[in-house]
Structures are given as C-alpha cells and as structure tokens.
Design an enzyme around this catalytic site. Structure first.
Site, PDB file in Angstrom:
ATOM      1  N   PRO A 102      33.407  35.154  47.302  1.00 54.44           N
ATOM      2  CA  PRO A 102      32.311  34.197  47.117  1.00 54.44           C
ATOM      3  C   PRO A 102      31.660  34.271  45.745  1.00 54.44           C
ATOM      4  O   PRO A 102      31.041  33.300  45.299  1.00 54.44           O
ATOM      5  CB  PRO A 102      31.314  34.588  48.222  1.00 54.44           C
ATOM      6  CG  PRO A 102      32.119  35.331  49.238  1.00 54.44           C
ATOM      7  CD  PRO A 102      33.183  36.043  48.458  1.00 54.44           C
ATOM      8  N   GLY A 159      39.782  36.633  41.320  1.00 53.03           N
ATOM      9  CA  GLY A 159      40.366  37.172  40.103  1.00 53.03           C
ATOM     10  C   GLY A 159      41.467  38.170  40.381  1.00 53.03           C
ATOM     11  O   GLY A 159      41.989  38.272  41.499  1.00 53.03           O
ATOM     12  N   ASP A 160      41.801  38.927  39.352  1.00 55.12           N
ATOM     13  CA  ASP A 160      42.890  39.902  39.477  1.00 55.12           C
ATOM     14  C   ASP A 160      42.576  40.963  40.530  1.00 55.12           C
ATOM     15  O   ASP A 160      43.470  41.441  41.217  1.00 55.12           O
ATOM     16  CB  ASP A 160      43.141  40.574  38.119  1.00 55.12           C
ATOM     17  CG  ASP A 160      43.588  39.572  37.072  1.00 55.12           C
ATOM     18  OD1 ASP A 160      44.376  38.676  37.419  1.00 55.12           O
ATOM     19  OD2 ASP A 160      43.149  39.670  35.914  1.00 55.12           O
ATOM     20  N   GLY A 161      41.287  41.334  40.656  1.00 53.49           N
ATOM     21  CA  GLY A 161      40.924  42.351  41.637  1.00 53.49           C
ATOM     22  C   GLY A 161      41.165  41.904  43.059  1.00 53.49           C
ATOM     23  O   GLY A 161      41.659  42.668  43.900  1.00 53.49           O
TER      24      GLY A 161
END
Length: 208
Positions: A102, A159-161
């Site tokens: 979110p 994102g990448d995480g």
C-alpha cells in the site's frame, strides 16, 4: 562519502579564508610586508574555496540542465504477437491474486490498483483477489502460506523488496514440501513496478 568530502572542502576554504584574513589583518603591529602576505593568503584561500565550490557543483548543474538520454529498451523477451497473454481469447488466466504494498508508488498503490489494474484485468475476464502486505516480511509470508489452488497466477505491485519477498516465499514453499508428495507447480508471477528504484525492471529495460 565523496559528496560530504567535497562539501567539507568547499566550506572549509570559504570559512577558513575570512577567519585567517581577519586574524592576520587585526595584527596592527605587523609590517607592511606581512600585511601584504596576509592579504595574499586570504585572497588565495578565498579563490581556492570558490573554485572548489564551482568544480563540485558543476557536474550536478550539468546533469540537471542537460540530463542524459534514457537507456534504449531492449526487444521484449516474447514478441507481443506471439504472447498469448495479450490475447483475451486465448489466455488461460481466470483468477489472479494481486499482492501489493500500500505504501508503494508514493502511497498511490491502492488507488492505482482500483482505478487501473483491477478494471483492466476484469475487462479481460480475469477475477482479481486483492492481498495487501501489512508489514516488512509479510509479502514473504503470503508467498509461503497463500492457498494457490484456485489461482491461475500471482501479480506483485511494488518495488524490488516486495517481489523479492513474494518470490522467496514461493520458493520456500517448495523447500518445505512434506514427505514424498509431488511438488505442486508454482503459478506464473507477474510484476507491476511501483518502487523507487525498480532495479529488476531497469535491468530488463522493458517497455511492455
């Protein structure tokens, strides 16, 4: 470290020069020769400080005024005309779960999901299940524990995480398979990049 060193160098010269100049010129007992030397040292330090600041900020100003062109996109891994996911008549996807952060997309992930992603998927006859991540590491738990039996695919918004956590959760599911039971196939994993870096998408440089 280089930025801090550059700023310290600039500020050092610009601060040291006036202090040295004031100290030396305040010594009224100095001869004319020493007064001239102190003035020359003051001017030299000031010039060095100004030059250091100019050299330090020049690259930033150059990039800001004349940014380099973006890297060219490489050809898609699968040509669009050969990718059946672009064809509503041939896609086998009927139900997907969208795992989203979110806070991604500057806090706009939920709005983008409801305004763009969900309507687009439903327009192609795909039912959507929304699965928000609530904390760090939660996306990994979702990938590891989520019931996948009724899903044709997983889509990650973040994102990448976030994609890293979901992928690790899915792979951990395979590692913890009990006994000699056959490994259940993992669903296709899609990515809608909304991170600040998006290194994974940047590495592929995909435009589609």
């Amino acid at each position: 470290a280089k930025v801090v060193a550059g700023l310290c160098s600039c500020c050092g010269f610009l601060v040291v020069a006036p202090v040295v100049g004031l100290v030396l010129t305040s010594m009224s007992h100095l001869s004319q020769t020493w007064s001239d030397i102190s003035l020359a040292v003051y001017i030299a330090l000031l010039v060095i400080g100004l030059c250091s600041c100019f050299c330090f900020f020049l690259p930033f100003c150059t990039v800001s005024l004349n940014p380099p062109p973006p890297a060219a996109c490489i050809p898609p891994l699968v040509k669009m005309e050969e990718n059946n996911t672009h064809d509503n008549r041939s896609t086998s996807l009927r139900r997907v779960a969208v795992v989203y952060n979110p806070h991604a997309g500057k806090g706009m992930a939920r709005q983008l999901l409801h305004d763009v992603v969900v309507p687009t998927l439903r327009a192609h006859g795909i039912e959507v299940e929304e699965v928000p991540s609530e904390r760090v590491g939660h996306a990994r738990e979702i990938g590891f524990r989520k019931d996948l039996t009724s899903l044709d695919g997983l889509v990650v918004m973040g994102g990448d995480g976030t994609i890293h956590e979901v992928a690790n959760g899915l792979l951990s599911r395979q590692e913890h398979n009990a006994g000699d039971e056959p490994l259940a196939p993992l669903p296709p994993l899609g990515l809608i990049p909304l991170g600040s870096g998006n290194a994974m998408v940047s590495d592929f440089r995909q435009s589609q």
